[in-house]
Design a protein around this motif. Structure first.
Motif, mmCIF file in Angstrom:
data_model
loop_
_atom_site.group_PDB
_atom_site.id
_atom_site.type_symbol
_atom_site.label_atom_id
_atom_site.label_comp_id
_atom_site.label_asym_id
_atom_site.label_seq_id
_atom_site.Cartn_x
_atom_site.Cartn_y
_atom_site.Cartn_z
ATOM 1 N N ILE A 1 9.525 -0.623 -1.782
ATOM 2 C CA ILE A 1 9.657 -2.000 -2.245
ATOM 3 C C ILE A 1 10.761 -2.618 -1.402
ATOM 4 C CG2 ILE A 1 10.077 -3.522 -4.205
ATOM 5 C CD1 ILE A 1 7.586 -1.757 -4.411
ATOM 6 N N ASP A 2 10.382 -3.388 -0.391
ATOM 7 C CA ASP A 2 11.347 -3.835 0.608
ATOM 8 C C ASP A 2 10.794 -5.043 1.358
ATOM 9 O OD1 ASP A 2 13.345 -4.066 2.524
ATOM 10 O OD2 ASP A 2 13.452 -1.908 2.899
ATOM 11 N N THR A 3 11.543 -6.114 1.411
ATOM 12 C CA THR A 3 11.108 -7.302 2.156
ATOM 13 C C THR A 3 11.394 -7.175 3.642
ATOM 14 O OG1 THR A 3 13.225 -8.390 1.693
ATOM 15 C CG2 THR A 3 11.417 -8.825 0.165
ATOM 16 N N ASP A 4 12.204 -6.179 4.023
ATOM 17 C CA ASP A 4 12.550 -5.958 5.428
ATOM 18 C C ASP A 4 11.602 -4.886 5.992
ATOM 19 O OD1 ASP A 4 13.683 -5.126 7.868
ATOM 20 O OD2 ASP A 4 15.713 -5.602 7.186
ATOM 21 N N ARG A 5 10.619 -5.311 6.732
ATOM 22 C CA ARG A 5 9.595 -4.376 7.226
ATOM 23 C C ARG A 5 10.171 -3.343 8.169
ATOM 24 N NH1 ARG A 5 4.672 -7.684 9.569
ATOM 25 N NH2 ARG A 5 3.922 -5.543 9.857
ATOM 26 N N GLY B 1 2.580 -10.701 -6.399
ATOM 27 C CA GLY B 1 3.637 -11.461 -7.057
ATOM 28 C C GLY B 1 4.941 -11.272 -6.302
ATOM 29 N N PRO B 2 6.018 -10.946 -7.008
ATOM 30 C CA PRO B 2 7.312 -10.763 -6.334
ATOM 31 C C PRO B 2 7.462 -9.398 -5.667
ATOM 32 C CG PRO B 2 7.561 -10.431 -8.698
ATOM 33 C CD PRO B 2 6.130 -10.869 -8.477
ATOM 34 N N ARG B 3 6.508 -8.506 -5.883
ATOM 35 C CA ARG B 3 6.609 -7.147 -5.327
ATOM 36 C C ARG B 3 6.108 -7.135 -3.885
ATOM 37 N NH1 ARG B 3 5.810 -1.591 -8.185
ATOM 38 N NH2 ARG B 3 5.408 -0.164 -6.465
ATOM 39 N N VAL B 4 7.003 -6.849 -2.950
ATOM 40 C CA VAL B 4 6.661 -6.757 -1.531
ATOM 41 C C VAL B 4 6.717 -5.284 -1.146
ATOM 42 C CG1 VAL B 4 7.275 -7.428 0.818
ATOM 43 C CG2 VAL B 4 7.608 -9.040 -1.073
ATOM 44 N N GLU B 5 5.595 -4.752 -0.666
ATOM 45 C CA GLU B 5 5.482 -3.306 -0.463
ATOM 46 C C GLU B 5 4.878 -2.962 0.906
ATOM 47 O OE1 GLU B 5 3.583 0.612 -2.761
ATOM 48 O OE2 GLU B 5 3.685 -1.329 -3.765
ATOM 49 N N PRO B 6 5.713 -2.679 1.902
ATOM 50 C CA PRO B 6 5.197 -2.137 3.165
ATOM 51 C C PRO B 6 4.821 -0.668 2.962
ATOM 52 C CG PRO B 6 7.399 -3.106 3.423
ATOM 53 C CD PRO B 6 7.162 -2.895 1.962
ATOM 54 N N LEU B 7 3.758 -0.233 3.614
ATOM 55 C CA LEU B 7 3.368 1.162 3.471
ATOM 56 C C LEU B 7 2.837 1.735 4.765
ATOM 57 C CD1 LEU B 7 -0.099 1.677 2.726
ATOM 58 C CD2 LEU B 7 0.672 -0.150 1.230
ATOM 59 N N THR B 8 2.945 3.038 4.875
ATOM 60 C CA THR B 8 2.458 3.796 6.023
ATOM 61 C C THR B 8 1.513 4.861 5.495
ATOM 62 O OG1 THR B 8 4.539 3.480 7.233
ATOM 63 C CG2 THR B 8 3.113 5.279 7.960
ATOM 64 N N TYR B 9 0.367 5.015 6.158
ATOM 65 C CA TYR B 9 -0.559 6.054 5.686
ATOM 66 C C TYR B 9 -1.373 6.621 6.832
ATOM 67 C CZ TYR B 9 -4.950 3.364 5.973
ATOM 68 O OH TYR B 9 -6.063 2.690 6.416
ATOM 69 N N ASN C 1 12.829 3.933 7.425
ATOM 70 C CA ASN C 1 13.056 4.906 6.356
ATOM 71 C C ASN C 1 11.817 5.736 6.069
ATOM 72 O OD1 ASN C 1 15.845 4.736 4.902
ATOM 73 N ND2 ASN C 1 15.332 2.612 5.361
ATOM 74 N N GLN C 2 10.649 5.127 6.130
ATOM 75 C CA GLN C 2 9.419 5.876 5.909
ATOM 76 C C GLN C 2 9.194 6.910 7.009
ATOM 77 O OE1 GLN C 2 6.260 2.989 5.304
ATOM 78 N NE2 GLN C 2 7.395 1.983 3.646
ATOM 79 N N ASP C 3 9.465 6.526 8.253
ATOM 80 C CA ASP C 3 9.324 7.475 9.364
ATOM 81 C C ASP C 3 10.286 8.649 9.207
ATOM 82 O OD1 ASP C 3 7.490 5.682 10.315
ATOM 83 O OD2 ASP C 3 8.636 5.086 12.084
ATOM 84 N N LEU C 4 11.518 8.358 8.807
ATOM 85 C CA LEU C 4 12.506 9.411 8.603
ATOM 86 C C LEU C 4 12.069 10.342 7.478
ATOM 87 C CD1 LEU C 4 15.298 10.651 9.169
ATOM 88 C CD2 LEU C 4 16.269 8.997 7.551
ATOM 89 N N PHE C 5 11.592 9.773 6.400
ATOM 90 C CA PHE C 5 11.116 10.564 5.258
ATOM 91 C C PHE C 5 9.994 11.507 5.686
ATOM 92 C CE2 PHE C 5 8.169 11.235 1.769
ATOM 93 C CZ PHE C 5 8.979 11.535 0.684
ATOM 94 N N ILE C 6 9.018 10.975 6.410
ATOM 95 C CA ILE C 6 7.875 11.790 6.840
ATOM 96 C C ILE C 6 8.335 12.928 7.742
ATOM 97 C CG2 ILE C 6 5.777 11.771 8.252
ATOM 98 C CD1 ILE C 6 5.365 8.846 7.245
ATOM 99 N N ASN C 7 9.201 12.625 8.718
ATOM 100 C CA ASN C 7 9.668 13.656 9.636
ATOM 101 C C ASN C 7 10.407 14.765 8.895
ATOM 102 O OD1 ASN C 7 9.545 13.380 12.827
ATOM 103 N ND2 ASN C 7 9.432 11.310 11.972
ATOM 104 N N GLN C 8 11.265 14.402 7.961
ATOM 105 C CA GLN C 8 12.018 15.416 7.229
ATOM 106 C C GLN C 8 11.105 16.230 6.316
ATOM 107 O OE1 GLN C 8 15.386 13.432 5.375
ATOM 108 N NE2 GLN C 8 16.527 13.429 7.294
ATOM 109 N N LEU C 9 10.089 15.596 5.760
ATOM 110 C CA LEU C 9 9.141 16.333 4.920
ATOM 111 C C LEU C 9 8.346 17.334 5.749
ATOM 112 C CD1 LEU C 9 7.621 16.934 2.328
ATOM 113 C CD2 LEU C 9 6.198 14.920 2.758
#
Length: 227
Positions: free
Chosen positions: A191-195, A145-153, A201-209
């Motif tokens: 939840i982000d339309t800008d991939r 639907g309206p939820r756009v969700e890029p993910l990294t795994y 941001n996901q890469d930064l989060f992972i590195n800091q974790l």
């Protein structure tokens, strides 16, 4: 025979060998219970780097699998939402399986998302650079639907992160050594339309974790040791 045919036959033989080895060399309960106990909830800090847990979960973490499947497949799961100083939110989802043999193996997110009604628009393989080495990752671009969700795994089986046929190869090696191959799925999403922004941001989060946890915990999460 074409190259793709040879590849298909090779993968079929590998999977058959792994299945037979699992029966012949199936480790007993003593081997499985010999692994050090740990807690995902205790392992992952609620605040690190520029990120802190958002207890109210401004954006709810989507779990694309039924509770019955989760309880039968995974030994532990963890879902949290984090927010940084700029207000950007990252959803973290971890699923740990103490036994990767047969029907107990972890499930790759693209199939689970599709089964939950999401559309997987694109999927790509990449390598995430960290101070401790590179992690083979997959990136998905999904929507519902309206939820756009890029993910990294990524998926760790045994001592390393695996993709595709490598999964069965590691499982086979551990089984032949009399070990129970365990596995962990590490997933972050936004939840982000800008991939591009989501990936950054996901890469930064992972590195800091990965910097915030101990070397043993980092190994459990990503298969990476010291730099």
């Amino acid at each position: 025979m074409t190259r793709s045919t040879y590849t298909s036959w090779g993968m079929a033989i590998l999977m058959a060998a792994a299945s037979m080895a699992a029966v012949v060399a199936r480790p007993d309960g003593r081997t499985a219970s010999a692994k050090p106990a740990f807690s995902l909830d205790a392992m992952i800090p609620k605040q690190f780097g520029d990120w802190r847990e958002e207890p109210q979960r401004i954006v709810q973490v989507v779990n694309p699998q039924a509770e019955k499947v989760i309880s039968e497949t995974y030994s532990q799961t963890l879902s949290r939402t984090y927010v940084n100083g700029a207000g950007y939110q990252i959803m973290l989802s971890l699923a740990y399986s103490s036994d990767e043999r047969g029907p107990w193996r972890a499930h790759e997110p693209e199939y689970c998302y599709a089964g939950a009604g999401f559309t997987v628009h694109e999927k790509e393989s990449a390598h995430l650079a960290t101070s401790f080495g590179e992690i083979p990752i997959r990136r998905l671009f999904t929507s519902k639907g309206p939820r756009v969700e890029p993910l990294t795994y990524w998926v760790r089986v045994g001592d390393k992160v695996v993709r595709g046929w490598q999964w069965k190869l590691v499982e086979l090696g551990d089984t032949l050594r009399g070990r129970v191959p365990d596995g962990l799925i590490f997933r972050v999403s936004s939840i982000d339309t800008d991939r591009a922004r989501a990936n950054q941001n996901q890469d930064l989060f992972i590195n800091q974790l990965l910097h915030a946890v101990s070397p043993i915990e980092r190994k459990r999460l990503s298969g990476l040791g010291e730099p």
